[in-house]
Each structure stands twice: as C-alpha cells, then as structure tokens.
Scaffold this motif. Structure first.
Motif, PDB file in Angstrom:
ATOM      1  N   MET A   1      -0.008  -4.777   3.797  1.00 39.55           N
ATOM      2  CA  MET A   1       1.106  -4.579   2.899  1.00 39.55           C
ATOM      3  C   MET A   1       1.558  -3.123   3.014  1.00 39.55           C
ATOM      4  N   LYS A   2       2.822  -2.929   2.919  1.00 39.71           N
ATOM      5  CA  LYS A   2       3.383  -1.587   3.052  1.00 39.71           C
ATOM      6  C   LYS A   2       3.451  -0.924   1.680  1.00 39.71           C
ATOM      7  N   LEU A   5       6.741   0.915   0.769  1.00 37.57           N
ATOM      8  CA  LEU A   5       7.805   0.020   0.320  1.00 37.57           C
ATOM      9  C   LEU A   5       7.614  -0.337  -1.152  1.00 37.57           C
ATOM     10  N   SER A  46      12.187  -8.202  -2.748  1.00 40.67           N
ATOM     11  CA  SER A  46      12.197  -7.075  -1.818  1.00 40.67           C
ATOM     12  C   SER A  46      10.818  -6.820  -1.214  1.00 40.67           C
ATOM     13  N   MET A  47       9.781  -7.367  -1.816  1.00 39.14           N
ATOM     14  CA  MET A  47       8.423  -7.181  -1.293  1.00 39.14           C
ATOM     15  C   MET A  47       8.166  -8.030  -0.042  1.00 39.14           C
ATOM     16  N   PHE A  48       8.962  -9.057   0.180  1.00 35.77           N
ATOM     17  CA  PHE A  48       8.793  -9.921   1.340  1.00 35.77           C
ATOM     18  C   PHE A  48       9.583  -9.380   2.520  1.00 35.77           C
ATOM     19  N   ASP A  49       9.120  -9.699   3.715  1.00 31.14           N
ATOM     20  CA  ASP A  49       9.828  -9.312   4.932  1.00 31.14           C
ATOM     21  C   ASP A  49      10.771 -10.468   5.295  1.00 31.14           C
ATOM     22  N   LEU A  50      11.822 -10.631   4.492  1.00 26.88           N
ATOM     23  CA  LEU A  50      12.689 -11.807   4.600  1.00 26.88           C
ATOM     24  C   LEU A  50      13.378 -11.978   5.951  1.00 26.88           C
ATOM     25  N   PRO A  51      13.820 -10.933   6.644  1.00 28.40           N
ATOM     26  CA  PRO A  51      14.472 -11.179   7.935  1.00 28.40           C
ATOM     27  C   PRO A  51      13.528 -11.759   8.991  1.00 28.40           C
ATOM     28  N   ASN A  52      12.230 -11.563   8.860  1.00 30.84           N
ATOM     29  CA  ASN A  52      11.292 -12.047   9.865  1.00 30.84           C
ATOM     30  C   ASN A  52      10.556 -13.319   9.455  1.00 30.84           C
ATOM     31  N   ILE A  53      10.881 -13.885   8.309  1.00 28.09           N
ATOM     32  CA  ILE A  53      10.264 -15.139   7.873  1.00 28.09           C
ATOM     33  C   ILE A  53      11.045 -16.292   8.490  1.00 28.09           C
TER      34      ILE A  53
END
Length: 72
Positions: A1-2, A5, A46-53
C-alpha cells in the motif's frame, strides 16, 4: 500500500472539510451527512488503483471462457 497516497489524500480531505465547515454550519443535519458521505466515498475510492483494475468485461470473459468450446 502506498502510504504517501493515503497520507496525501487524508490531508486533502481534511483541508476540504476545514474549508467547507463554516459554510455547512448553518445547514441542516441532512446536508452535513450527505457532504461527509460524498467526501468519504471519494476518499475511499481514491485508495484503489482504479485505472489498473480489470473491468467488468474481463470478469465476464473469465466466467464464460470454459463454455466457449461448448458453444462452437
């Protein structure tokens, strides 16, 4: 987890709440609750990496791939 971020987004959410709170004070409780729910949902997403899911089409493809041989 970042962690950067998480810390950055939490700071931004805190600043948004501090900036908007004087304007929200005279409003009814419903408006305050809806504001906090929208801000919390935005922070949570915003905690999820939505573009890469992977999207829903990849899920459907993985579900129906075993049936492709039977359908041909």
């Amino acid at each position: 987890m970042k962690w950067g971020l998480i810390l950055g987004m939490s700071t931004l959410v805190g600043l948004i709440i501090l900036y908007e709170w004087p304007k929200l004070k005279p409003l009814p409780k419903k408006d305050k609750v809806s504001f906090f729910m929208l801000v919390f949902m935005g922070w949570f997403l915003s905690m999820f990496d939505l573009p890469n899911i992977p999207g829903p089409t990849s899920m459907i493809e993985s579900l129906f791939k075993p049936f492709s041989k039977m359908l041909e």
